[in-house]
Design a protein around this motif. Structure first.
Motif, PDB file in Angstrom:
ATOM      1  N   ILE A 110      -1.941   4.097  20.597  1.00 21.30           N
ATOM      2  CA  ILE A 110      -0.482   4.148  20.717  1.00 21.30           C
ATOM      3  C   ILE A 110      -0.053   5.163  21.777  1.00 21.30           C
ATOM      4  CG2 ILE A 110       1.641   4.793  19.505  1.00 21.30           C
ATOM      5  CD1 ILE A 110       0.428   3.578  16.971  1.00 21.30           C
ATOM      6  N   VAL A 111      -0.628   6.351  21.724  1.00 21.29           N
ATOM      7  CA  VAL A 111      -0.251   7.392  22.680  1.00 21.29           C
ATOM      8  C   VAL A 111      -0.771   7.060  24.074  1.00 21.29           C
ATOM      9  CG1 VAL A 111      -0.435   9.839  23.262  1.00 21.29           C
ATOM     10  CG2 VAL A 111      -0.172   9.144  20.867  1.00 21.29           C
ATOM     11  N   GLY A 112      -2.025   6.599  24.160  1.00 21.02           N
ATOM     12  CA  GLY A 112      -2.600   6.288  25.461  1.00 21.02           C
ATOM     13  C   GLY A 112      -1.876   5.166  26.175  1.00 21.02           C
ATOM     14  N   GLN A 113      -1.643   4.077  25.476  1.00 23.15           N
ATOM     15  CA  GLN A 113      -0.953   2.950  26.106  1.00 23.15           C
ATOM     16  C   GLN A 113       0.491   3.308  26.446  1.00 23.15           C
ATOM     17  OE1 GLN A 113      -1.454  -0.474  23.558  1.00 23.15           O
ATOM     18  NE2 GLN A 113      -3.609  -0.711  24.087  1.00 23.15           N
ATOM     19  N   GLY A 114       1.143   4.048  25.557  1.00 25.29           N
ATOM     20  CA  GLY A 114       2.513   4.454  25.836  1.00 25.29           C
ATOM     21  C   GLY A 114       2.608   5.340  27.062  1.00 25.29           C
ATOM     22  N   ALA A 115       1.664   6.264  27.205  1.00 24.25           N
ATOM     23  CA  ALA A 115       1.683   7.172  28.351  1.00 24.25           C
ATOM     24  C   ALA A 115       1.499   6.409  29.660  1.00 24.25           C
ATOM     25  CB  ALA A 115       0.583   8.219  28.192  1.00 24.25           C
ATOM     26  N   VAL A 116       0.545   5.498  29.680  1.00 22.47           N
ATOM     27  CA  VAL A 116       0.280   4.736  30.905  1.00 22.47           C
ATOM     28  C   VAL A 116       1.463   3.836  31.252  1.00 22.47           C
ATOM     29  CG1 VAL A 116      -1.146   2.900  31.887  1.00 22.47           C
ATOM     30  CG2 VAL A 116      -2.223   4.844  30.746  1.00 22.47           C
ATOM     31  N   GLN A 117       2.030   3.181  30.272  1.00 23.22           N
ATOM     32  CA  GLN A 117       3.119   2.248  30.540  1.00 23.22           C
ATOM     33  C   GLN A 117       4.390   2.971  30.991  1.00 23.22           C
ATOM     34  OE1 GLN A 117       3.293  -0.039  26.920  1.00 23.22           O
ATOM     35  NE2 GLN A 117       1.276  -0.939  27.269  1.00 23.22           N
ATOM     36  N   ILE A 118       4.673   4.125  30.418  1.00 19.88           N
ATOM     37  CA  ILE A 118       5.859   4.878  30.838  1.00 19.88           C
ATOM     38  C   ILE A 118       5.669   5.440  32.243  1.00 19.88           C
ATOM     39  CG2 ILE A 118       7.240   6.957  30.369  1.00 19.88           C
ATOM     40  CD1 ILE A 118       6.901   6.342  27.379  1.00 19.88           C
ATOM     41  N   HIS A 119       4.447   5.796  32.592  1.00 20.98           N
ATOM     42  CA  HIS A 119       4.174   6.265  33.951  1.00 20.98           C
ATOM     43  C   HIS A 119       4.161   5.121  34.964  1.00 20.98           C
ATOM     44  CE1 HIS A 119       2.940  10.158  32.224  1.00 20.98           C
ATOM     45  NE2 HIS A 119       2.993  10.631  33.467  1.00 20.98           N
ATOM     46  N   GLU A 131     -11.032  16.161  18.789  1.00 21.07           N
ATOM     47  CA  GLU A 131     -10.947  15.985  20.240  1.00 21.07           C
ATOM     48  C   GLU A 131      -9.806  15.036  20.594  1.00 21.07           C
ATOM     49  OE1 GLU A 131     -13.403  14.291  24.118  1.00 21.07           O
ATOM     50  OE2 GLU A 131     -14.308  14.158  22.128  1.00 21.07           O
ATOM     51  N   ALA A 132      -9.669  13.966  19.818  1.00 15.46           N
ATOM     52  CA  ALA A 132      -8.593  13.011  20.064  1.00 15.46           C
ATOM     53  C   ALA A 132      -7.222  13.685  19.987  1.00 15.46           C
ATOM     54  CB  ALA A 132      -8.669  11.860  19.057  1.00 15.46           C
ATOM     55  N   LEU A 133      -7.086  14.663  19.105  1.00 15.34           N
ATOM     56  CA  LEU A 133      -5.817  15.383  19.009  1.00 15.34           C
ATOM     57  C   LEU A 133      -5.517  16.146  20.286  1.00 15.34           C
ATOM     58  CD1 LEU A 133      -6.084  16.805  15.371  1.00 15.34           C
ATOM     59  CD2 LEU A 133      -4.955  14.707  16.133  1.00 15.34           C
ATOM     60  N   GLY A 134      -6.534  16.763  20.876  1.00  8.07           N
ATOM     61  CA  GLY A 134      -6.330  17.460  22.134  1.00  8.07           C
ATOM     62  C   GLY A 134      -5.992  16.517  23.268  1.00  8.07           C
ATOM     63  N   VAL A 135      -6.690  15.367  23.308  1.00 11.52           N
ATOM     64  CA  VAL A 135      -6.437  14.379  24.350  1.00 11.52           C
ATOM     65  C   VAL A 135      -5.035  13.806  24.236  1.00 11.52           C
ATOM     66  CG1 VAL A 135      -7.115  12.098  25.199  1.00 11.52           C
ATOM     67  CG2 VAL A 135      -8.871  13.787  24.637  1.00 11.52           C
ATOM     68  N   THR A 136      -4.640  13.399  23.038  1.00  8.30           N
ATOM     69  CA  THR A 136      -3.329  12.767  22.860  1.00  8.30           C
ATOM     70  C   THR A 136      -2.188  13.756  23.051  1.00  8.30           C
ATOM     71  OG1 THR A 136      -3.596  13.048  20.453  1.00  8.30           O
ATOM     72  CG2 THR A 136      -4.148  10.889  21.398  1.00  8.30           C
ATOM     73  N   GLN A 137      -2.415  15.042  22.746  1.00  7.78           N
ATOM     74  CA  GLN A 137      -1.361  16.030  22.990  1.00  7.78           C
ATOM     75  C   GLN A 137      -1.089  16.165  24.482  1.00  7.78           C
ATOM     76  OE1 GLN A 137       0.500  17.897  20.476  1.00  7.78           O
ATOM     77  NE2 GLN A 137       1.723  17.878  22.351  1.00  7.78           N
ATOM     78  N   ARG A 138      -2.148  16.168  25.301  1.00 10.23           N
ATOM     79  CA  ARG A 138      -1.963  16.247  26.751  1.00 10.23           C
ATOM     80  C   ARG A 138      -1.246  14.995  27.268  1.00 10.23           C
ATOM     81  NH1 ARG A 138      -4.634  19.959  30.047  1.00 10.23           N
ATOM     82  NH2 ARG A 138      -4.872  21.900  28.867  1.00 10.23           N
ATOM     83  N   LEU A 139      -1.603  13.838  26.736  1.00  5.90           N
ATOM     84  CA  LEU A 139      -0.932  12.606  27.147  1.00  5.90           C
ATOM     85  C   LEU A 139       0.548  12.640  26.776  1.00  5.90           C
ATOM     86  CD1 LEU A 139      -3.649   9.986  26.170  1.00  5.90           C
ATOM     87  CD2 LEU A 139      -2.705  10.297  28.466  1.00  5.90           C
ATOM     88  N   LEU A 140       0.831  13.115  25.582  1.00 10.10           N
ATOM     89  CA  LEU A 140       2.217  13.175  25.122  1.00 10.10           C
ATOM     90  C   LEU A 140       3.028  14.168  25.960  1.00 10.10           C
ATOM     91  CD1 LEU A 140       4.159  12.093  22.959  1.00 10.10           C
ATOM     92  CD2 LEU A 140       3.415  13.955  21.471  1.00 10.10           C
ATOM     93  N   ASP A 141       2.450  15.333  26.222  1.00 12.16           N
ATOM     94  CA  ASP A 141       3.156  16.343  27.021  1.00 12.16           C
ATOM     95  C   ASP A 141       3.434  15.825  28.431  1.00 12.16           C
ATOM     96  OD1 ASP A 141       3.058  18.054  24.878  1.00 12.16           O
ATOM     97  OD2 ASP A 141       1.357  19.222  25.624  1.00 12.16           O
ATOM     98  N   ALA A 142       2.426  15.187  29.041  1.00  8.87           N
ATOM     99  CA  ALA A 142       2.600  14.672  30.402  1.00  8.87           C
ATOM    100  C   ALA A 142       3.671  13.582  30.448  1.00  8.87           C
ATOM    101  CB  ALA A 142       1.269  14.129  30.930  1.00  8.87           C
ATOM    102  N   TYR A 165      -7.180  10.819  31.004  1.00 14.21           N
ATOM    103  CA  TYR A 165      -7.004  11.057  29.563  1.00 14.21           C
ATOM    104  C   TYR A 165      -6.923   9.731  28.804  1.00 14.21           C
ATOM    105  CZ  TYR A 165      -6.334  16.091  29.974  1.00 14.21           C
ATOM    106  OH  TYR A 165      -6.539  17.443  30.181  1.00 14.21           O
ATOM    107  N   PHE A 166      -6.274   8.736  29.392  1.00 13.71           N
ATOM    108  CA  PHE A 166      -6.190   7.431  28.746  1.00 13.71           C
ATOM    109  C   PHE A 166      -7.576   6.815  28.581  1.00 13.71           C
ATOM    110  CE2 PHE A 166      -6.027   2.778  29.533  1.00 13.71           C
ATOM    111  CZ  PHE A 166      -5.460   2.398  28.326  1.00 13.71           C
ATOM    112  N   ARG A 167      -8.410   6.925  29.605  1.00 16.73           N
ATOM    113  CA  ARG A 167      -9.758   6.349  29.508  1.00 16.73           C
ATOM    114  C   ARG A 167     -10.595   7.080  28.461  1.00 16.73           C
ATOM    115  NH1 ARG A 167      -8.635   5.232  35.002  1.00 16.73           N
ATOM    116  NH2 ARG A 167      -9.370   7.254  35.781  1.00 16.73           N
ATOM    117  N   ARG A 168     -10.414   8.386  28.371  1.00 15.62           N
ATOM    118  CA  ARG A 168     -11.131   9.121  27.325  1.00 15.62           C
ATOM    119  C   ARG A 168     -10.636   8.709  25.943  1.00 15.62           C
ATOM    120  NH1 ARG A 168     -15.481  10.186  25.214  1.00 15.62           N
ATOM    121  NH2 ARG A 168     -15.383  11.756  23.580  1.00 15.62           N
ATOM    122  N   ALA A 169      -9.329   8.550  25.786  1.00 15.55           N
ATOM    123  CA  ALA A 169      -8.779   8.105  24.505  1.00 15.55           C
ATOM    124  C   ALA A 169      -9.314   6.730  24.137  1.00 15.55           C
ATOM    125  CB  ALA A 169      -7.248   8.082  24.574  1.00 15.55           C
ATOM    126  N   THR A 170      -9.451   5.856  25.126  1.00 15.07           N
ATOM    127  CA  THR A 170      -9.981   4.512  24.873  1.00 15.07           C
ATOM    128  C   THR A 170     -11.421   4.579  24.391  1.00 15.07           C
ATOM    129  OG1 THR A 170      -8.517   3.570  26.553  1.00 15.07           O
ATOM    130  CG2 THR A 170     -10.435   2.270  25.926  1.00 15.07           C
TER     131      THR A 170
END
Length: 376
Positions: free
Chosen positions: A321-330, A240-251, A344-349
């Motif tokens: 790494i992916v969750g924090q990076g996505a939020v900070q870049i946004h 599941e984490a792979l699906g979540v982090t892929q969406r974060l990375l794509d976004a 997605y970040f909250r789910r990753a957390t």
């Protein structure tokens, strides 16, 4: 969705059909609507069962399933993770379904596969921290049946569940019992989790249960069934984490291409390119270890637990790494309710701590590694 695992044609069709259905029936806005009420995910459960017929994908044909196994669980969980829809499949199908299968409760498993029942796993206790075998709830004989007492916390997807599988101590032995959600003496308090899903605290006050509520026999067999099932569920959570982090990375990549500063896309800045590269590498490492660990699920317990815990540590690292990076870049908008990235970040957390924290899994890896070194 690419993975290091070599899927056959049937598995690819399974993944693609689920992805199409999620795109059509469970977009981000629809998820927010369903989660507005505690029983909202029941709609998702019925869709998986009746419209898609996917609940039996990982179970034997004798129980009404399609004859698959753990690979199907991981495949479905990775796809569901991309839509923030891992619950209630993880608790109901992977954990409860796995326990029913291993305890020989074929009739109940068949009803789960058909969508007639939706059980929830009630095993977490506050005092136990992350150890699923540190149980204080008690089960005692009473006439021809049983009496259950105890408290369970963080029972995910409990609202809308028809039954609970509860872990309890019968003397010095661990036991698994099947408890109707409307049993007299069972009290439930619902609340929202950090990722917006629903969970409950359950209180069992001298709940009377019939003789057939016991799943299997208390003792070593139940302990083995529970440990094996929870390891499979932990690996499914990694998927599941792979699906979540892929969406974060794509976004994040899409946003970096569109957002301009100083007359050019921010994705052209080298520091952000390095950050996205780190996110991508963390996810690839988690993906490789998750699918490699799938091959270890049927190994002897110490080897299996070491592999699963290693995968969970790497998946948790990728979530951070992916969750924090996505939020900070946004920027600040990354945590708004309107933008999917924040959800997605909250789910990753939450995945980081679910089914065992990083520290707990590192200790388990260390314990089995020390034992292996001693034997060598």
């Amino acid at each position: 969705m690419n993975t290091p695992y070599d899927f056959d044609e049937t598995q690819n069709l399974l993944r693609d059909s689920l992805q199409r259905w999620l795109d059509e029936q469970f977009p981000f806005e629809r998820r927010l609507q369903l989660l507005a009420r505690p029983e909202g995910l029941q709609t998702l459960w019925q869709g998986l069962a009746q419209q898609l017929g996917l609940l039996g994908s990982a179970f034997p044909e004798a129980a009404g399933g399609a004859g698959g196994g753990a690979a199907e669980h991981l495949l479905l969980m990775q796809t569901l993770g991309g839509a923030l829809a891992g619950e209630p499949y993880l608790g109901s199908a992977v954990i409860c379904g796995g326990l029913l299968q291993r305890c020989g409760a074929d009739d109940r498993l068949a009803a789960l596969i058909q969508g007639q029942l939706r059980p929830a796993w009630a095993g977490h206790e506050l005092a136990a921290r992350h150890d699923p075998l540190a149980v204080q709830s008690t089960l005692r004989s009473h006439g021809e049946g049983w009496r259950l007492n105890g408290r369970k916390s963080l029972v995910l997807a409990a609202p809308g569940a028809t039954h609970f599988i509860v872990s309890a101590m019968h003397g010095r032995d661990i036991a698994l019992v099947w408890v109707p959600a409307d049993a007299a003496g069972l009290r439930r308090r619902d609340y929202r989790t950090v990722d917006g899903s629903w969970a409950s605290e359950l209180a069992f006050d001298d709940v009377a249960l019939p003789a057939d509520a016991l799943l299997g026999e208390p003792g070593e067999a139940s302990r083995r069934h529970l440990q094996r099932t929870l390891d499979e569920a932990t690996l499914a959570l990694c998927a599941e984490a792979l699906g979540v982090t892929q969406r974060l990375l794509d976004a994040t990549i899409d946003y970096a291409r569109q957002r301009k500063q100083f007359g050019q896309p921010i994705g052209a800045f080298q520091v952000l390119q390095h950050r996205v590269a780190d996110m991508h590498i963390a996810r690839l490492q988690a993906e490789a270890l998750t699918w490699a660990s799938l091959e270890q699920l049927d190994a002897e317990p110490a080897q299996r637990e070491r592999a699963v815990s290693s995968a969970k540590v790497m998946a948790a690292r990728a979530c951070r790494i992916v969750g924090q990076g996505a939020v900070q870049i946004h920027g600040g908008m990354g945590m708004t309710e309107e933008l999917a990235v924040g959800h997605y970040f909250r789910r990753a957390t939450m995945i980081e701590a679910q089914l065992g924290s990083v520290d707990w899994h590192l200790r388990r890896v260390e314990r089995h590694s020390d034992a292996r070194a001693t034997v060598s």
